[in-house]
Design a protein around this motif. Sequence first.
Motif, short mmCIF file in Angstrom:
data_model
loop_
_atom_site.label_atom_id
_atom_site.label_comp_id
_atom_site.label_asym_id
_atom_site.label_seq_id
_atom_site.Cartn_x
_atom_site.Cartn_y
_atom_site.Cartn_z
N ARG A 171 0.83 -1.21 0.00
CA ARG A 171 0.00 0.00 0.00
C ARG A 171 0.86 1.26 0.00
O ARG A 171 0.55 2.23 -0.70
CB ARG A 171 -0.92 -0.01 1.23
CG ARG A 171 -1.77 1.25 1.39
CD ARG A 171 -2.64 1.50 0.18
NE ARG A 171 -3.46 2.69 0.37
CZ ARG A 171 -4.18 3.26 -0.61
NH1 ARG A 171 -4.16 2.74 -1.82
NH2 ARG A 171 -4.89 4.33 -0.36
N GLN A 172 1.95 1.24 0.76
CA GLN A 172 2.85 2.40 0.76
C GLN A 172 3.47 2.60 -0.62
O GLN A 172 3.64 3.74 -1.08
CB GLN A 172 3.95 2.24 1.82
CG GLN A 172 3.45 1.91 3.22
CD GLN A 172 2.28 2.74 3.67
OE1 GLN A 172 2.34 3.96 3.71
NE2 GLN A 172 1.19 2.07 4.03
N ALA A 173 3.79 1.49 -1.29
CA ALA A 173 4.32 1.58 -2.65
C ALA A 173 3.28 2.19 -3.59
O ALA A 173 3.62 3.02 -4.46
CB ALA A 173 4.75 0.20 -3.14
N ASP A 174 2.01 1.81 -3.43
CA ASP A 174 0.94 2.39 -4.25
C ASP A 174 0.82 3.89 -4.01
O ASP A 174 0.62 4.67 -4.96
CB ASP A 174 -0.39 1.70 -3.94
CG ASP A 174 -0.42 0.25 -4.42
OD1 ASP A 174 0.41 -0.10 -5.28
OD2 ASP A 174 -1.27 -0.51 -3.91
N ALA B 78 1.30 6.84 -6.76
CA ALA B 78 0.28 7.87 -6.99
C ALA B 78 0.90 9.26 -6.86
O ALA B 78 0.58 10.18 -7.63
CB ALA B 78 -0.87 7.70 -6.01
N THR B 79 1.78 9.43 -5.90
CA THR B 79 2.48 10.71 -5.75
C THR B 79 3.30 11.03 -6.99
O THR B 79 3.32 12.18 -7.46
CB THR B 79 3.39 10.68 -4.51
OG1 THR B 79 2.58 10.54 -3.33
CG2 THR B 79 4.22 11.95 -4.39
N LEU C 213 1.92 13.78 2.12
CA LEU C 213 1.68 12.34 2.00
C LEU C 213 3.00 11.56 2.08
O LEU C 213 3.07 10.52 2.76
CB LEU C 213 0.97 12.04 0.68
CG LEU C 213 0.67 10.57 0.40
CD1 LEU C 213 -0.18 9.97 1.51
CD2 LEU C 213 -0.02 10.40 -0.95
N THR C 214 4.04 12.05 1.41
CA THR C 214 5.32 11.35 1.48
C THR C 214 5.88 11.37 2.89
O THR C 214 6.55 10.41 3.31
CB THR C 214 6.34 11.97 0.50
OG1 THR C 214 6.48 13.38 0.79
CG2 THR C 214 5.89 11.79 -0.93
N ALA C 215 5.61 12.44 3.65
CA ALA C 215 6.05 12.48 5.05
C ALA C 215 5.35 11.40 5.86
O ALA C 215 5.98 10.74 6.71
CB ALA C 215 5.79 13.86 5.64
N LYS C 216 4.07 11.19 5.61
CA LYS C 216 3.32 10.15 6.33
C LYS C 216 3.84 8.76 5.94
O LYS C 216 3.96 7.87 6.80
CB LYS C 216 1.83 10.27 6.02
CG LYS C 216 1.17 11.53 6.56
CD LYS C 216 -0.30 11.58 6.20
CE LYS C 216 -0.98 12.80 6.78
NZ LYS C 216 -0.45 14.06 6.25
#
Length: 319
Positions: free
Chosen positions: A140-143, A147-148, A183-186
């Motif tokens: 999910r993190q890869a997804d 998306a980013t 989002l990338t920080a999360k």
Amino acid sequence: MLAAYHPEGKGLAPLGPSKDIGDALWIDLFAPDAAEVERVEAFGLSVPTLEDMEEIEISNRLHREGDCQVMTVMLPGRDAEGRQFSAPVTFMLTPERLVTVRHHSPRPFETFGSRAERSSSGSSTPVRVFLGLVEEIIARQADLLEATGRVLDRVAGEVFGEEMNDVEGLRLALRDIGQQGELTAKVRLALFTMERMLSTFIVWNGTMKHRDPQIATLAKAQMRDINALEVHLDFLNSRVALATDATLGMINLDENAVVRTLSVVAALFLPPTLIASIYGMNFAHMPELDNQNAYFIALGAMVASAAGTWIWFKAKGWL
């Protein structure tokens, strides 16, 4: 809300409301009420509260209670209004079952139950269910990172494209870039806490009786996946920084063009204003006042001075 899953074939299937959750291999507690907490604590477990899960001390987030491994990570998810934020999720792993406690909705917890048979670790034991869920979370993190990347591709095309010629569009692009940066920080926080959790889990697994020899290999493979995502995350952060600088630069250029236009207009009126100021002085002896054509001469001087200023700016390339 309490959701329980038991083994079925190579995957997991939800237990019906009339079934005993003692047969469950995975119990997922989502914002549990007192009755649901009591049902789980009947197995000898101590379900942490949200305040306990938010403690940042590593001794509170990663510890053992007898045979139970308690591990808390920070994962991005959505609240009831659909807003995305990071919140803690606790894994309670025992030889009999896996219990997860959460107060928000990370997507892997909603999808893993129906996709457990696809997991590379399988779902025959609680520890394999745990690793399968971690694998789903990593995917999910890869997804999210992919998306980013797509959003940054779109924004970069808009910022550097010829169609983007208004400040409002640039401001919207800057907002999109900022959202992706958040989002990338999360995601970075999630990867960091999961990496720490897996490294601790590997150590604990080495001390477990009747341990599965493949578990450490699977966990180390997941840590390599996390390391690869962290490298990709660094690349995306550099793109976010570049896109932010480029967008701010475009906004500054657009605003500078407006300021330059206003400056030129003000400069065009400076010579006529000077002439008008001179002949607006109330001195007793001003020889030009006796000239019958003085008014027209003054107007002509003002027009000529404005025209000369415009020609000068045009020759310099300032217009």
